[in-house]
Motif scaffolding. Structure first.
Motif, short mmCIF file in Angstrom:
data_model
loop_
_atom_site.label_atom_id
_atom_site.label_comp_id
_atom_site.label_asym_id
_atom_site.label_seq_id
_atom_site.Cartn_x
_atom_site.Cartn_y
_atom_site.Cartn_z
N GLY A 44 0.77 -1.22 0.00
CA GLY A 44 0.00 0.00 0.00
C GLY A 44 0.81 1.28 0.00
N LYS A 45 2.13 1.15 -0.07
CA LYS A 45 2.99 2.34 -0.06
C LYS A 45 3.82 2.42 -1.34
CE LYS A 45 3.42 2.79 4.95
NZ LYS A 45 4.36 2.98 6.09
N GLU A 46 4.34 3.61 -1.60
CA GLU A 46 5.17 3.81 -2.76
C GLU A 46 6.57 3.23 -2.51
OE1 GLU A 46 3.22 7.97 -4.47
OE2 GLU A 46 5.27 7.93 -3.74
N ARG A 47 7.22 2.90 -3.60
CA ARG A 47 8.60 2.42 -3.50
C ARG A 47 9.50 3.58 -3.11
NH1 ARG A 47 10.73 -1.76 -7.99
NH2 ARG A 47 8.71 -2.61 -7.31
N GLU A 48 10.35 3.36 -2.11
CA GLU A 48 11.21 4.43 -1.63
C GLU A 48 12.69 4.02 -1.67
OE1 GLU A 48 11.19 5.55 2.48
OE2 GLU A 48 10.88 3.51 3.19
N GLY A 49 13.52 4.99 -1.96
CA GLY A 49 14.96 4.75 -1.96
C GLY A 49 15.47 4.64 -0.54
N VAL A 50 16.30 3.63 -0.30
CA VAL A 50 16.85 3.38 1.02
C VAL A 50 18.33 3.76 1.09
CG1 VAL A 50 17.37 1.60 2.72
CG2 VAL A 50 15.21 1.52 1.45
N ASP A 92 10.56 -1.29 9.07
CA ASP A 92 11.47 -1.66 7.98
C ASP A 92 10.91 -2.81 7.15
OD1 ASP A 92 14.18 -1.14 10.26
OD2 ASP A 92 13.55 0.21 8.65
N THR A 93 9.81 -3.40 7.58
CA THR A 93 9.21 -4.51 6.86
C THR A 93 8.78 -4.06 5.47
OG1 THR A 93 8.43 -5.60 8.88
CG2 THR A 93 7.26 -6.10 6.83
N ALA A 94 9.26 -4.78 4.46
CA ALA A 94 8.97 -4.42 3.06
C ALA A 94 9.64 -5.41 2.14
CB ALA A 94 9.49 -3.01 2.75
N MET A 95 9.30 -5.32 0.87
CA MET A 95 10.06 -6.00 -0.17
C MET A 95 11.21 -5.07 -0.54
SD MET A 95 10.11 -8.79 -2.02
CE MET A 95 8.45 -9.42 -2.31
#
Length: 129
Positions: A44-50, A92-95
């Motif tokens: 449900g969130k946008e892809r973000e640069g880490v 921090d949970t995400a793909m």
């Protein structure tokens, strides 16, 4: 054509650590990848640069939420990009995705998904409280 394959994801408790790996193949095209980065996308969130690394000079950039906890590095001999993640939090949970591009990025451009033309398939990171 460069291909990226991520690995190292998994499930950990808050406070734990994981190290993600991204292997690039397709020499000699891998040499043309001047920028490599890690992105993440939660449901449900946008892809973000880490995290970002300029492959030629090792310059790194991080998003504010991971500074002091995550560290990006590269092993040129293995054509591998790493993301060391410490003090993990449930948020921090995400793909997590590895990305690469032939251009160099400065300022906020590094964190935009549109700045990269090559992507891996992703590896899931789940942090429980």
């Amino acid at each position: 054509q460069v291909q990226l394959v991520e690995s190292g994801g998994g499930s950990v408790q808050a406070g734990g650590s994981l190290r993600l790996s991204c292997v690039a193949s397709g020499y000699p095209y891998t040499y043309s990848m001047r920028s490599m980065a890690w992105f993440r996308q939660a449901p449900g969130k946008e892809r973000e640069g880490v995290a970002y690394v300029s492959t030629r000079d090792g310059r790194t950039l991080y998003t504010d939420s991971v500074k002091g906890r995550f560290s990006v590095s590269q092993d040129d001999a293995k054509n591998t990009l790493y993301l060391q993640m410490n003090s993990l939090k449930p948020e921090d949970t995400a793909m997590y995705y590895c990305a690469a591009d032939g251009r160099l990025w400065y300022s906020s451009a590094w964190s935009q998904p549109g700045s990269y033309n090559t992507w891996g398939q992703g590896t899931q990171v789940t942090v429980s409280s």
